[in-house]
Structures are given as C-alpha cells and as structure tokens.
Design a protein around this motif. Structure first.
Motif, mmCIF file in Angstrom:
data_model
loop_
_atom_site.group_PDB
_atom_site.id
_atom_site.type_symbol
_atom_site.label_atom_id
_atom_site.label_comp_id
_atom_site.label_asym_id
_atom_site.label_seq_id
_atom_site.Cartn_x
_atom_site.Cartn_y
_atom_site.Cartn_z
ATOM 1 N N PHE A 93 51.339 70.179 0.578
ATOM 2 C CA PHE A 93 52.613 70.692 1.073
ATOM 3 C C PHE A 93 52.565 70.987 2.574
ATOM 4 C CE2 PHE A 93 55.657 74.163 1.849
ATOM 5 C CZ PHE A 93 56.826 73.511 1.470
ATOM 6 N N LEU A 94 51.535 71.679 3.016
ATOM 7 C CA LEU A 94 51.437 72.013 4.444
ATOM 8 C C LEU A 94 50.774 70.896 5.258
ATOM 9 C CD1 LEU A 94 50.516 75.805 4.215
ATOM 10 C CD2 LEU A 94 52.699 74.813 4.855
ATOM 11 N N ARG A 95 50.384 69.848 4.584
ATOM 12 C CA ARG A 95 49.852 68.634 5.220
ATOM 13 C C ARG A 95 48.607 68.878 6.061
ATOM 14 N NH1 ARG A 95 55.258 65.209 6.703
ATOM 15 N NH2 ARG A 95 56.292 65.651 4.732
ATOM 16 N N PHE A 96 47.772 69.835 5.622
ATOM 17 C CA PHE A 96 46.502 70.025 6.330
ATOM 18 C C PHE A 96 45.521 68.925 5.932
ATOM 19 C CE2 PHE A 96 47.306 74.859 6.404
ATOM 20 C CZ PHE A 96 48.174 74.693 7.459
ATOM 21 N N GLY A 97 45.825 68.202 4.850
ATOM 22 C CA GLY A 97 44.905 67.205 4.329
ATOM 23 C C GLY A 97 43.654 67.866 3.774
ATOM 24 N N MET A 98 42.736 67.089 3.263
ATOM 25 C CA MET A 98 41.429 67.617 2.876
ATOM 26 C C MET A 98 40.744 68.022 4.170
ATOM 27 S SD MET A 98 40.399 66.932 -0.553
ATOM 28 C CE MET A 98 38.782 66.207 -0.601
ATOM 29 N N SER A 99 40.586 69.315 4.392
ATOM 30 C CA SER A 99 40.099 69.750 5.696
ATOM 31 C C SER A 99 39.408 71.106 5.579
ATOM 32 C CB SER A 99 41.270 69.879 6.678
ATOM 33 O OG SER A 99 42.169 70.867 6.197
ATOM 34 N N ILE A 100 38.637 71.420 6.610
ATOM 35 C CA ILE A 100 37.976 72.729 6.661
ATOM 36 C C ILE A 100 39.025 73.836 6.622
ATOM 37 C CG2 ILE A 100 36.613 74.272 8.130
ATOM 38 C CD1 ILE A 100 35.003 71.898 9.020
ATOM 39 N N LEU A 101 40.166 73.589 7.292
ATOM 40 C CA LEU A 101 41.244 74.577 7.307
ATOM 41 C C LEU A 101 41.738 74.854 5.883
ATOM 42 C CD1 LEU A 101 43.166 76.316 9.004
ATOM 43 C CD2 LEU A 101 44.697 74.349 9.135
ATOM 44 N N ALA A 102 42.049 73.797 5.155
ATOM 45 C CA ALA A 102 42.554 73.960 3.788
ATOM 46 C C ALA A 102 41.507 74.634 2.905
ATOM 47 C CB ALA A 102 42.951 72.605 3.205
ATOM 48 N N GLY A 103 40.245 74.215 3.061
ATOM 49 C CA GLY A 103 39.179 74.796 2.247
ATOM 50 C C GLY A 103 38.957 76.267 2.574
ATOM 51 N N SER A 104 38.984 76.598 3.873
ATOM 52 C CA SER A 104 38.761 77.990 4.281
ATOM 53 C C SER A 104 39.878 78.886 3.764
ATOM 54 C CB SER A 104 38.703 78.089 5.807
ATOM 55 O OG SER A 104 37.625 77.350 6.306
ATOM 56 N N LEU A 105 41.113 78.389 3.856
ATOM 57 C CA LEU A 105 42.241 79.196 3.382
ATOM 58 C C LEU A 105 42.134 79.413 1.878
ATOM 59 C CD1 LEU A 105 45.084 77.598 5.530
ATOM 60 C CD2 LEU A 105 44.330 79.985 5.619
ATOM 61 N N THR A 106 41.760 78.368 1.159
ATOM 62 C CA THR A 106 41.623 78.492 -0.295
ATOM 63 C C THR A 106 40.530 79.492 -0.650
ATOM 64 O OG1 THR A 106 42.250 76.166 -0.452
ATOM 65 C CG2 THR A 106 41.334 77.182 -2.420
ATOM 66 N N LEU A 107 39.361 79.322 -0.013
ATOM 67 C CA LEU A 107 38.268 80.268 -0.273
ATOM 68 C C LEU A 107 38.654 81.677 0.183
ATOM 69 C CD1 LEU A 107 35.196 78.140 0.847
ATOM 70 C CD2 LEU A 107 35.667 78.944 -1.470
ATOM 71 N N GLY A 108 39.399 81.757 1.280
ATOM 72 C CA GLY A 108 39.829 83.057 1.809
ATOM 73 C C GLY A 108 40.678 83.808 0.805
ATOM 74 N N ILE A 109 41.641 83.112 0.219
ATOM 75 C CA ILE A 109 42.511 83.762 -0.768
ATOM 76 C C ILE A 109 41.697 84.213 -1.978
ATOM 77 C CG2 ILE A 109 44.391 83.353 -2.395
ATOM 78 C CD1 ILE A 109 45.635 81.543 -0.285
ATOM 79 N N MET A 110 40.742 83.357 -2.374
ATOM 80 C CA MET A 110 39.905 83.719 -3.511
ATOM 81 C C MET A 110 39.071 84.970 -3.216
ATOM 82 S SD MET A 110 36.882 81.529 -5.253
ATOM 83 C CE MET A 110 35.695 82.341 -4.207
ATOM 84 N N THR A 111 38.680 85.137 -1.946
ATOM 85 C CA THR A 111 37.807 86.246 -1.562
ATOM 86 C C THR A 111 38.579 87.552 -1.362
ATOM 87 O OG1 THR A 111 36.489 84.583 -0.426
ATOM 88 C CG2 THR A 111 35.948 86.854 0.041
ATOM 89 N N LEU A 112 39.890 87.425 -1.111
ATOM 90 C CA LEU A 112 40.708 88.615 -0.823
ATOM 91 C C LEU A 112 40.508 89.794 -1.779
ATOM 92 C CD1 LEU A 112 44.213 87.431 0.436
ATOM 93 C CD2 LEU A 112 42.490 88.762 1.656
ATOM 94 N N PRO A 113 40.588 89.568 -3.097
ATOM 95 C CA PRO A 113 40.485 90.729 -3.994
ATOM 96 C C PRO A 113 39.175 91.495 -3.820
ATOM 97 C CG PRO A 113 41.131 88.758 -5.216
ATOM 98 C CD PRO A 113 40.829 88.320 -3.824
ATOM 99 N N VAL A 114 38.074 90.762 -3.628
ATOM 100 C CA VAL A 114 36.777 91.434 -3.445
ATOM 101 C C VAL A 114 36.828 92.298 -2.177
ATOM 102 C CG1 VAL A 114 34.307 91.094 -3.134
ATOM 103 C CG2 VAL A 114 35.631 89.457 -4.486
#
Lengths: 283, 258
Positions: free
Chosen positions: A128-149
């Motif tokens: 959707f945001l067209r970041f493609g498979m990228s470090i940015l997309a991966g970091s944001l995904t991992l970031g959201i996963m890490t938020l609750p901790v």
C-alpha cells in the motif's frame, strides 16, 4: 496416609527445586549444542565474507549487516513511539474509557502472532505505501511488533519511581513535564533501556515479520539504502537449513551461533546496564 | 467559634473553606486569617484535617483524586483558585515542607537549586549565593558546605529535613508551610529547625503543623485547634495554651484525649 507435615515440606521443596533447576537445562543444552556444532565454522572469513557457491561456502557478512540494520531501524521506529506512549500512560493519562482502550490495544498487540505482523507489513508498508520489500518496511513491521514490550516495560519503570518525587516537583513549582524530564525519566532510564534492549533483541531474532517485508533469499552484497532489500540472519538460517541441498551442517550451526551470540550480547548489555544503575540508585 | 482576629491586613484568608475526599468531609467551614511575620501552629489529633488544610494553601490538594474544595482562599486578597492565578507560581510563593523528608535523587546542591532552575535562567553566582543563603537559613550550611556535590540521600534524617526546608527557602517564598517537619528528628535537630523558623518569621508567614502540643506552644504566635475537620479555637497561642475558651481544647492540651 499419615505423612508428617515436615516430610510434606521436604517433598514440596524438592519438587519446586527440581522445577527451578530444570528450567536451566534446556538453555544450557541449546547453547552447548549450538556452540559444539557451530564453533568449527567460525572464522574471520565466516563473519566478513559474502556467501559463495549457493551459500555453501564463504561467510554470512551481508546477513549479519542486514540484521544490524534491521535492529537499528526497529529501534528508531519503536523507541520514540513506545517510550512516548508509555510516558503518556504512566504520567498523564487519567483512568478513562480512552486509556483503557489504549491499554487493551497494547495487550492485544502483544498477543498477535509474529507471522501476522509479517503479513500486515506486506499489505501496509510493502504494497500500500509502496516501500517495496525494503529495510524500511521490515523495520516498521518489527517496530510495531516490538511496541508492546517497550511500552509495558517503560511504563513499569516509570511507575516504579516513587510518587513522592512527583509531589515534591509539583510543590516546588515544577510542571508535570519538568518533573518527568528532570527527575522521573532519569530515574526510570535504566529500566527503560533494559526493556528496550530486550524488545530489540526479540526483534533481531524474528523470522516471520521479515519474511514478506525485507528478507532476501540470496543477495550477496550490502544494502545501499533503507529502500533496499537485505539478507538477515534469522531468515538466512531458515534458508540454509531447509532450502539449500548439500548444505554443510557446520555452516548452519555457525550461523545459528552468530545469531545467538548477537542476541545474547544484547541481553548481557541489558543486564550490565541494570546492575550498574541499580547500585547507584538512591531509593 | 472564638476567632481572635488581629487587626491589619492578612496574608492568607480562608473563608468558609470545606474540603471533601469523595463524600468524606475532611474540613468543615474553616475561617482563618494568617498574618505576615507570625507563626501559626495548627494542632489537633490525627485525622483532624491538619495536613489537608496545609495542602489547600498552595493547592497541592488539587492533586488529590476526588478531592473537592468549597469556600475561598485569599493570598494577599486574591483568590488562589481564580483562573488567572498560575498554580505553578502560587506554589513558589507558598512553599511546603513535608513530614517525611523526600530529597530528590540529586546532589545536595541540585536539591536546593531545583526550584529556582525551574523558573528562569540564573547566573552561577546568583545560584551560589542562593544555595548558601538558603542552607544557612535552614541551619545546614556549616554541615554541608564542603560536600554540596554529594547525593542528598547521604545526609542524615535531620539533615535531609533541613535540606528540604532549604529547598523551599530557595524558592524565596512569602509563606512557608510545614507539615510535622520534626516528626522523625532527634531533639537537637528539632531545636535547630525551630531556631531556623523563629529567624525566618522576620520575613515570612509560617504555618506549621507541629508534631506535638509542646512544639506548638514553643514556637507558635497563634494557634489553631482542629478537631475532626472543625476549627474549634483560633487565637494567640499563649492564651490558647493557658486559658483555652473551648472545653474541647482544654481537654486536648491537658491530655484528656488525643
């Protein structure tokens, strides 16, 4: 049956001691086994060279660097948001339906399976945001996963700072924010750092969230920018363990050993920080 | 109620002040006038509303959850709950010292400069002077002048209490509130605090909840006897402690209950 209560006490004590000791056994076995199997693969070349011959030779350098970048990216995306949210919840928020909703959301966020995060990251960031498979997309995904901790450990660290400091700050004419900045946050910082590192460590070892968002199967070079794909240790380990025929076992375990060392080093760092500040703490 | 009103302009005036925690009344219809340059001792048994009364005077009572205030509190004739009154500024004009000393987890010096630094930039020289004068007035300077960078928690209980007094004095307040400032102190520390207060009276209004009747009579110019949230008697301390008008005051100070 007429067993004396002293005997019962001994039996109970033996059972719980056994339980405590057996917790350590898997850890020791896992570490021992991986070290024994993988230590032979370790060399300067292994961590500094790119993989060759269908990853059956050479090193894991791109995957190691990729994991490092993803960890930093996760830190950049999750720390400001997580610590900010925790400060809001611990220091400002009154108990209302609004904050209860936020807390409920955080609890649920913690319960989402990591592969679902991966799929979510694919849909939102990659497509959707067209970041493609990228470090940015991966970091944001991992970031959201890490938020609750990060949010829950930071909130606990803040709540643990005595309430009396806040009252003293107010009584000396300080605003809530001045109290947070000058007293509460510095006192909570060791606890916050510990939580942050533990969260990042978990993110560094995750495979599922990076599977669809950033991880490259085989990319024998370093990433050029945050919009680049990269190899990463956990996914690389999965690939060489299941997807490449004729893979030398020692390379698999060598990779596992490096990943484990990476994560345990962060863990050690968190422990050292906590110990250092706990000794200096004055309350 | 027998309210001996001293003529002249009052520093602090309480008009029909009541305070509730939820439905529980903690103070009932208090009327009180506090003048500059005098020490008012508020005494009474536990749970009589003494601490609540102090905290109302600089609106720390705002922090109490489910707390509710009725009536008005005037500082120099100005209602402290008026919307144009800054609660932050009010708390620097009316400083408070708590029963249990809470040094901030900072150095001795940083504890004293904490309040002043919250407000505006000051030169190091000004701060140095303020640190020395505040600690001197709190009778602590001689004991700590060579160890200002040390953690405040390294001080003894009595020293911490005087540090907390110095921290409030560094705000350069007009009114000083003290909530049982000597409750955990040995007699010598208590004497030092009391001497400091008697000197501070020259330039401040002081409202103190003493930790016993003896202290109230030693340092109070005026005394107010609170009982279950009610102001039973208020007047010149000497008279209250020798010839109380209300039998309940008499019973309390002669130790028939308490």
């Amino acid at each position: 049956m007429n067993v004396s209560r002293y005997t019962m006490q001994k039996v109970a004590f033996a059972i719980i001691t056994t339980a405590a000791i057996s917790v350590v056994i898997p850890l020791v076995l896992v570490i021992g086994y991986i070290v024994a199997q993988g230590i032979g693969a370790l060399s300067w070349e292994f961590i500094s060279a790119i993989p060759r011959n269908g990853m059956r030779e050479g090193g894991i350098y791109p995957a190691l660097v990729g994991t490092l970048w993803l960890t930093i990216g996760t830190a950049v995306t999750s720390i400001p948001l997580g610590v900010g949210a925790a400060i809001y919840l611990a220091e400002y928020a009154a108990d209302s339906w609004f904050t209860r909703t936020i807390r409920l959301a955080i609890i649920n966020l913690a319960g989402v399976p990591s592969v679902v995060y991966g799929l979510f990251g694919l849909g939102l960031f990659v497509i959707f945001l067209r970041f493609g498979m990228s470090i940015l997309a991966g970091s944001l995904t991992l970031g959201i996963m890490t938020l609750p901790v990060i949010i829950s450990t930071t909130e606990q660290a803040l709540v643990a700072v005595p309430q009396s400091f806040r009252v003293v700050n107010a009584s000396l004419g300080g605003t809530t924010w001045q109290g947070i900045r000058k007293v509460i946050l510095p006192q909570a910082l060791p606890g916050i750092m510990t939580g942050v590192i533990l969260g990042l460590e978990r993110a560094a070892g995750e495979t599922a969230p990076i599977l669809f968002t950033v991880a490259a199967f085989f990319l024998p070079r370093l990433p050029h920018s945050v919009f680049d794909q990269t190899m990463a240790l956990p996914y690389h380990l999965f690939v060489i363990s299941t997807q490449v025929p004729g893979m030398p076992i020692r390379i698999q375990y060598g990779t596992a050993l490096v990943l484990m060392a990476f994560v345990l080093t962060m863990n050690l760092l968190a422990t050292l920080i906590r110990r250092h500040y706990r000794r200096r703490r004055q309350w | 109620m027998n309210n001996t009103v001293t003529p002249g302009k009052a520093k602090l005036v309480l008009n029909d002040v009541s305070f509730y925690y939820g439905d529980q009344p903690a103070l009932k219809q208090i009327n009180l006038r506090i003048h500059a340059n005098e020490i008012v001792a508020i005494f009474g048994p536990a749970m009589s509303g003494k601490s609540t009364l102090l905290r109302i005077l600089n609106r720390l009572s705002d922090l109490a959850e489910e707390g509710r205030l009725e009536g008005e509190v005037l500082l120099d004739g100005k209602n402290i709950h008026d919307p144009d009154v800054s609660v932050i500024q009010l708390r620097t004009r009316v400083g408070i010292v708590f029963a249990v000393p809470v040094p901030l987890p900072l150095s001795i010096r940083e504890n004293v400069t904490y309040g002043p630094l919250l407000r505006r930039g000051r030169s190091k020289g000004e701060l140095d002077d303020l640190v020395e004068s505040s600690l001197t007035a709190a009778a602590l300077w001689d004991e700590v002048k060579d160890r200002l960078p040390e953690p405040a928690t390294a001080l003894s209980g009595g020293q911490q209490q005087r540090l907390c007094l110095a921290r409030v004095l560094a705000l350069e307040p007009e009114v000083i509130l003290l909530d049982e400032p000597c409750s955990g102190l040995d007699p010598i520390s208590t004497m030092k605090v009391e001497e400091a207060l008697l000197a501070l009276k020259e330039s401040h209004s002081i409202v103190i909840v003493p930790h016993n009747v003896q202290q109230a009579s030693r340092i109070g110019d005026k005394a107010a006897f609170l009982l279950m949230g009610e102001l039973v008697e208020y007047g010149v301390a000497e008279q209250i402690f020798t010839r109380p008008k209300d039998p309940r005051t008499d019973d309390y100070i002669t130790g028939r209950f308490g």
